[in-house]
Design an enzyme around this catalytic site. Structure first.
Site, mmCIF file in Angstrom:
data_model
loop_
_atom_site.group_PDB
_atom_site.id
_atom_site.type_symbol
_atom_site.label_atom_id
_atom_site.label_comp_id
_atom_site.label_asym_id
_atom_site.label_seq_id
_atom_site.Cartn_x
_atom_site.Cartn_y
_atom_site.Cartn_z
ATOM 1 N N GLU A 183 -6.127 9.703 -11.871
ATOM 2 C CA GLU A 183 -7.135 9.230 -10.935
ATOM 3 C C GLU A 183 -6.449 8.708 -9.673
ATOM 4 O O GLU A 183 -5.546 7.897 -9.759
ATOM 5 C CB GLU A 183 -7.899 8.081 -11.614
ATOM 6 C CG GLU A 183 -9.101 7.663 -10.854
ATOM 7 C CD GLU A 183 -9.868 8.880 -10.390
ATOM 8 O OE1 GLU A 183 -10.555 9.473 -11.213
ATOM 9 O OE2 GLU A 183 -9.783 9.245 -9.189
ATOM 10 N N PHE A 184 -6.896 9.165 -8.517
ATOM 11 C CA PHE A 184 -6.309 8.675 -7.273
ATOM 12 C C PHE A 184 -7.303 7.855 -6.465
ATOM 13 O O PHE A 184 -7.039 7.516 -5.320
ATOM 14 C CB PHE A 184 -5.781 9.843 -6.427
ATOM 15 C CG PHE A 184 -4.613 10.546 -7.060
ATOM 16 C CD1 PHE A 184 -3.392 9.897 -7.176
ATOM 17 C CD2 PHE A 184 -4.729 11.829 -7.564
ATOM 18 C CE1 PHE A 184 -2.297 10.526 -7.765
ATOM 19 C CE2 PHE A 184 -3.644 12.470 -8.164
ATOM 20 C CZ PHE A 184 -2.431 11.821 -8.263
ATOM 21 N N LYS B 211 1.385 10.590 -10.631
ATOM 22 C CA LYS B 211 0.481 9.441 -10.466
ATOM 23 C C LYS B 211 1.294 8.158 -10.241
ATOM 24 O O LYS B 211 1.018 7.373 -9.334
ATOM 25 C CB LYS B 211 -0.393 9.329 -11.718
ATOM 26 C CG LYS B 211 -1.059 8.011 -11.937
ATOM 27 C CD LYS B 211 -2.268 7.838 -11.048
ATOM 28 C CE LYS B 211 -2.886 6.495 -11.307
ATOM 29 N NZ LYS B 211 -4.155 6.283 -10.754
ATOM 30 N N GLY C 47 -2.403 -6.180 -4.561
ATOM 31 C CA GLY C 47 -2.887 -6.482 -5.902
ATOM 32 C C GLY C 47 -3.517 -5.221 -6.463
ATOM 33 O O GLY C 47 -3.201 -4.121 -6.021
ATOM 34 N N CYS D 196 -3.410 -1.078 -10.401
ATOM 35 C CA CYS D 196 -2.483 0.062 -10.501
ATOM 36 C C CYS D 196 -1.071 -0.180 -9.996
ATOM 37 O O CYS D 196 -0.107 0.145 -10.677
ATOM 38 C CB CYS D 196 -3.065 1.256 -9.753
ATOM 39 S SG CYS D 196 -4.374 2.059 -10.664
HETATM 40 C C1 UDX Z 1 -4.558 2.303 -5.570
HETATM 41 C C2 UDX Z 1 -4.287 3.682 -4.984
HETATM 42 O O1 UDX Z 1 -4.549 3.666 -3.576
HETATM 43 C C3 UDX Z 1 -5.137 4.732 -5.678
HETATM 44 O O2 UDX Z 1 -4.817 6.025 -5.200
HETATM 45 C C4 UDX Z 1 -4.873 4.664 -7.188
HETATM 46 O O3 UDX Z 1 -5.683 5.577 -7.888
HETATM 47 C C5 UDX Z 1 -5.138 3.260 -7.707
HETATM 48 O O4 UDX Z 1 -4.340 2.318 -6.970
HETATM 49 P P1 UDX Z 1 -6.422 0.446 -5.281
HETATM 50 O O5 UDX Z 1 -5.519 -0.423 -6.095
HETATM 51 O O6 UDX Z 1 -7.862 0.513 -5.664
HETATM 52 O O7 UDX Z 1 -5.892 1.948 -5.281
HETATM 53 O O8 UDX Z 1 -6.386 -0.057 -3.772
HETATM 54 P P2 UDX Z 1 -5.493 0.205 -2.471
HETATM 55 O O9 UDX Z 1 -6.400 0.461 -1.334
HETATM 56 O O10 UDX Z 1 -4.425 1.194 -2.703
HETATM 57 O O11 UDX Z 1 -4.843 -1.237 -2.221
HETATM 58 C C6 UDX Z 1 -3.932 -1.827 -3.111
HETATM 59 C C7 UDX Z 1 -3.480 -3.162 -2.588
HETATM 60 O O12 UDX Z 1 -2.621 -3.028 -1.459
HETATM 61 C C8 UDX Z 1 -4.629 -4.079 -2.134
HETATM 62 O O13 UDX Z 1 -4.383 -5.393 -2.564
HETATM 63 C C9 UDX Z 1 -4.582 -3.970 -0.637
HETATM 64 O O14 UDX Z 1 -5.113 -5.105 -0.002
HETATM 65 C C10 UDX Z 1 -3.085 -3.837 -0.397
HETATM 66 N N1 UDX Z 1 -2.749 -3.189 0.881
HETATM 67 C C11 UDX Z 1 -3.093 -1.882 1.096
HETATM 68 C C12 UDX Z 1 -2.065 -3.901 1.866
HETATM 69 O O15 UDX Z 1 -1.744 -5.070 1.687
HETATM 70 N N2 UDX Z 1 -1.749 -3.264 3.047
HETATM 71 C C13 UDX Z 1 -2.070 -1.964 3.292
HETATM 72 O O16 UDX Z 1 -1.738 -1.465 4.379
HETATM 73 C C14 UDX Z 1 -2.771 -1.258 2.286
#
Ligand code: UDX
Ligand code: ADP
Length: 465
Positions: free
Chosen positions: A163-164, A222, A275, A278
């Site tokens: 899952e992405f 993944k 956070g 994943c």
């Molecule tokens: C992630 C992956 O993007 C997704 O492809 C995978 O399937 C699951 O893990 P997710 O954890 O839902 O998704 O959120 P994501 O948008 O990737 O953000 C992860 C964390 O990084 C968040 O806490 C976000 O605030 C932080 N983040 C993201 C930053 O601090 N800066 C950024 O530029 C991007």
């Protein structure tokens, strides 16, 4: 190629719920049943009031409203759904192990194993089993072994379909996926299974975006995709610390490097730390796998991404403490945001938990407001840390429903999630209500420095001196 008319998904969580809703929506000819052992969760998925679904995702409730009861069902009748389906997705949780070998690093596969055993027990006809949960490499092999040794002459074909989707944009990520990855055995029946799953996605995605690989590549991709994304966040966060010591501005740096088409602009926002369910888990898995093969340097390299993230969270909390004259005992500090990012009620590994904990260690009076996270979730997150007793957590931290009222006589506000509504608050009024000097610590670079300073705030923005 086998025609799929009935799908069962085991696990009605953040992955299973939205993914199956979209499949049902895009494939009216397929009956999709999402099952879970948690009766409460299933009841919530079946709720009349669509605002009470167990997961908040923009666009989700509209799809559930359209398909539920037609070709999308939520149920606790796990065995029946397995028996009836030709294709079974495993979307159960795989938390980091909290005990035994690999504690704190390896993924706990007990839920996945239970699913596999259950599938083996119940199945009377051939099945395609799709692993959807975030899993360490070689899990498919483990599932295959269980099924082959316990199944009753039934043929099981295992696929890896990682899952992405990102939370908060799950529905859009599913509908407009950059790519879908399908890993399977390189045998005729493996190929047929890959094609059967591909045909489902082809109902709404162009075929060129559906990549077929061997099972190991799919599983490892993944972990690697998440490790690379998390690494970008840790990289920019490491530079944010340097910016605060100099006159450089992290946003200008992100923009400048992001214009290089080889680097690109995404995932370069400095923050209080990443956070989510994943990033940390997948990197820990990668580290664990590398170490178990004796690849110490590889393991150390990726572990540093997590070390930097932990540093960013503590650095932010320590900055609050030192700015407030190294004494925050009894001081009222407001935390805006608890979710790990905006547009989700998920709090797993949220930086807010660690920042709150650090402030509570110094006996601050912490008040949290988050537009989507419930009070009970917040206390569960804190209790899980086992830093102090549940009673003590409730004494030191309160959860508020009104973001404005709580600012009266507050010493400081820390922004920990980038919820849009925080930008629209009446900051002049908040300033008037707070004790002076009034501090705002912006861990998400959400507000305008000039405006905040003009109002009178002592305003700190991560990545800027
Ligand atoms: C992630 C992956 O993007 C997704 O492809 C995978 O399937 C699951 O893990 P997710 O954890 O839902 O998704 O959120 P994501 O948008 O990737 O953000 C992860 C964390 O990084 C968040 O806490 C976000 O605030 C932080 N983040 C993201 C930053 O601090 N800066 C950024 O530029 C991007
Ligand atoms: P994710 O983010 O991976 O979707 P969640 O924790 O949100 O994780 O969801 C996983 C779901 O899987 C939970 O609702 C849990 O009750 C369910 N689950 C775990 N084990 C089983 C099982 N053996 N059978 C059915 N459901 C299960």
């Amino acid at each position: 190629m086998q025609k799929i008319t009935k799908i069962c998904c085991i696990g009605a969580g953040y992955v299973g719920g939205p993914t199956m809703s979209v499949i049902a929506n895009k494939c009216p000819h397929i009956q999709v049943t999402v099952v879970d052992i948690n009766q409460d969760r299933i009841d919530q998925w079946n709720t009349e009031d669509l605002d009470q679904l167990p997961i908040y995702e923009p666009g989700l409730k509209e799809i559930v409203a359209e398909n539920r009861g037609k070709n999308l069902f939520f149920s606790t009748e796990v065995d029946r759904a397995i028996d009836e389906a030709q294709m079974i997705f495993i979307s159960v949780n795989t938390p980091t192990k909290t005990y035994g070998k690999g504690k704190g690093q390896a993924a706990d596969l007990k839920f996945v194993e239970l699913c596999a055993r259950n599938i083996a027990k119940v199945s009377k006809t051939d099945k395609i089993v799709v692993e959807k949960s975030t899993l360490p490499v070689r899990t498919a092999q483990a599932i295959q072994n269980i099924l082959d040794n316990t199944g009753d002459g039934v043929h099981f074909e295992i696929l890896s379909n990682p899952e992405f989707l990102a939370e908060g944009t799950a529905i859009d990520d599913l509908i407009n996926a950059d790519r879908v990855l399908i890993g399977g055995n390189e045998t005729p029946s493996g190929q047929a299974a890959k094609d059967a799953l591909s045909a489902i996605y082809e109902n709404w995605l162009p075929k060129e975006r559906i990549l077929q690989t061997n099972i190991w590549s799919s599983e490892l991709s993944k972990l690697v995709a998440n490790a690379f994304l998390a690494q970008r966040v840790s990289s920019i966060n490491s530079i944010s610390a340097l910016c605060e010591k100099t006159d450089a501005n992290i946003q200008e740096i992100s923009r400048a490097i992001g214009f290089d088409s080889r680097i690109g602009p995404k995932f370069l926002n400095a923050s209080v730390g990443f956070g989510g369910s994943c990033f940390q888990k997948d990197i820990l898995n990668l580290v664990y796998i590398a170490r178990s093969f004796g690849l110490q340097e590889v393991a150390d390299y990726w572990e540093q991404v997590i070390i930097m993230n932990d540093y960013q969270k503590s650095r932010f909390a320590e900055h609050i403490i030192s700015t407030l004259y190294n004494t925050i005992s009894g001081k009222k500090i407001i935390l805006y945001g608890w979710a790990f990012k905006k547009d989700t009620n998920d709090t797993r590994e949220s930086a807010a938990i660690h920042v709150a904990n650090a402030l509570m260690e110094e006996h601050a009076e912490v008040i949290v407001y988050d537009p989507k996270v419930t009070e009970s979730r917040i206390y569960q997150d804190l209790d899980y840390l086992e830093t102090r007793s549940p009673e003590e957590n409730r004494r030191l931290l309160t959860v508020a429903k009104n973001p404005m009222e709580i600012t009266t006589d507050a010493h400081a506000i820390a922004i920990l999630t980038e919820w849009d509504e925080f930008k629209d608050y009446h900051w002049e009024k908040i300033y008037a209500q707070m004790l002076k000097p009034a501090f705002v610590f912006d861990g998400r670079r959400l507000l305008e420095t000039d405006t905040m300073k003009a109002i009178g705030f002592n305003y700190y923005k991560i990545g800027q001196s």
